[in-house]
Design an enzyme around this catalytic site. Structure first.
Site, PDB file in Angstrom:
ATOM      1  N   HIS A 180       0.833  -1.217   0.000  1.00  0.00           N
ATOM      2  CA  HIS A 180       0.000   0.000   0.000  1.00  0.00           C
ATOM      3  C   HIS A 180       0.857   1.252   0.000  1.00  0.00           C
ATOM      4  O   HIS A 180       2.053   1.203   0.282  1.00  0.00           O
ATOM      5  CB  HIS A 180      -0.991   0.019   1.174  1.00  0.00           C
ATOM      6  CG  HIS A 180      -0.375   0.113   2.544  1.00  0.00           C
ATOM      7  ND1 HIS A 180      -0.098  -0.988   3.317  1.00  0.00           N
ATOM      8  CD2 HIS A 180       0.002   1.180   3.289  1.00  0.00           C
ATOM      9  CE1 HIS A 180       0.415  -0.598   4.480  1.00  0.00           C
ATOM     10  NE2 HIS A 180       0.503   0.713   4.479  1.00  0.00           N
ATOM     11  N   GLU A 188      -3.757   3.918   1.936  1.00  0.00           N
ATOM     12  CA  GLU A 188      -3.982   4.202   3.346  1.00  0.00           C
ATOM     13  C   GLU A 188      -3.986   5.711   3.518  1.00  0.00           C
ATOM     14  O   GLU A 188      -3.139   6.400   2.933  1.00  0.00           O
ATOM     15  CB  GLU A 188      -2.842   3.577   4.182  1.00  0.00           C
ATOM     16  CG  GLU A 188      -2.944   3.876   5.675  1.00  0.00           C
ATOM     17  CD  GLU A 188      -1.807   3.238   6.489  1.00  0.00           C
ATOM     18  OE1 GLU A 188      -0.751   2.894   5.913  1.00  0.00           O
ATOM     19  OE2 GLU A 188      -1.996   3.080   7.712  1.00  0.00           O
TER      20      GLU A 188
HETATM   21 CO    CO Z   1       0.859   1.763   6.264  1.00  0.00          CO
END
Ligand code: CO
Length: 144
Positions: free
Chosen positions: A79, A130
């Site tokens: 991510h 995120e």
């Molecule tokens: Co992270």
């Protein structure tokens, strides 16, 4: 809405081996490992002058990255984390625009002690994003 890239997270099968490789082959500065049992990962941070890479190994039976590792046995980019000023405002605006927030949409305390949310990868070109609410000083309390 999004601010700085806070970190890019790479899932690895063995964080100690990955840390050694980044140190010796890439000449990178790597933090001491931390185990985060509540988040099901063992991590190190690789610092660069303009950002951080987080190397993370699954920890425990219920690691949230276990299925990713099963599909990517040598690891891979997991991510990208962007900083936001106000996570609830970011969530509301993303949901209003049709983006899916993982879980029940409530921010949880992330691996660095700050409120985080994850956005569905299918809404962002296959990339898990995120969002982390970072305090005004720009520091993540447990980032290093
Ligand atoms: Co992270």
């Amino acid at each position: 809405m999004i601010g700085r890239i806070n970190h890019i997270a790479i899932a690895v099968p063995d964080v100690a081996a990955a840390a050694r490789q980044w140190e010796t082959m890439l000449g990178a500065h790597v933090s001491a490992p931390q185990t985060l049992p509540d988040h099901g990962v063992r991590i190190v941070f690789v610092s660069a002058p303009n950002g951080k890479i987080e190397l993370m190994e699954p920890f425990g039976d219920a690691s949230p990255i276990a299925s990713f590792m099963a599909r990517n046995e040598n690891g891979g980019i997991h991510h990208i984390c962007y900083e936001v000023d106000d996570i609830d405002e970011a969530r509301n605006s993303l949901q209003a625009a049709g983006a899916r927030v993982l879980g029940d949409g409530t921010a949880t305390i992330g691996a660095h002690g700050n409120p985080v949310l994850f956005l569905h990868p299918k809404d962002f070109n296959g990339t898990l994003i995120e969002l982390e609410q970072v305090t005004a000083t720009g520091e993540s309390p447990r980032a290093e």
